[in-house]
Scaffold this active site. Sequence first.
Site, PDB file in Angstrom:
ATOM      1  N   LEU A   9       0.851  -1.194   0.000  1.00 44.75           N
ATOM      2  CA  LEU A   9       0.000   0.000   0.000  1.00 44.75           C
ATOM      3  C   LEU A   9       0.884   1.240   0.000  1.00 44.75           C
ATOM      4  O   LEU A   9       1.136   1.861   1.019  1.00 44.75           O
ATOM      5  CB  LEU A   9      -0.926  -0.033   1.213  1.00 44.75           C
ATOM      6  N   HIS A  10       1.378   1.599  -1.174  1.00 44.76           N
ATOM      7  CA  HIS A  10       2.274   2.738  -1.347  1.00 44.76           C
ATOM      8  C   HIS A  10       1.466   3.959  -1.785  1.00 44.76           C
ATOM      9  O   HIS A  10       0.235   3.923  -1.800  1.00 44.76           O
ATOM     10  CB  HIS A  10       3.371   2.397  -2.369  1.00 44.76           C
TER      11      HIS A  10
END
Length: 94
Positions: free
Chosen positions: A18-19
């Site tokens: 989850l960037h």
Amino acid sequence: MDQPKATRTVVVTNRAGLHARAALMIFKLVQEYSVEVELVMDCQRAKASDVLQLMTLGASQGKQLTLEAVGPGAEAALDALASLFAAGFHEEDG
């Protein structure tokens, strides 16, 4: 009157986790619905309306998250989010 509520469990499938780009995709998708969404990982909570909170979850590939939504579009919003997670945020491996 109580607002409709919904929950889903998803797994982070993309290699990068989850960037920033994935968090922005979540943010934009949730804006299309009349809902408040929170992502829960372990004991941490992040509002989908806050990209920085999403990124600080540190959700890496393989991590399980619980999505919680409140509002008239709760079910539809979580269906769309679950599809986004399942698709690995449309990232190409390799």
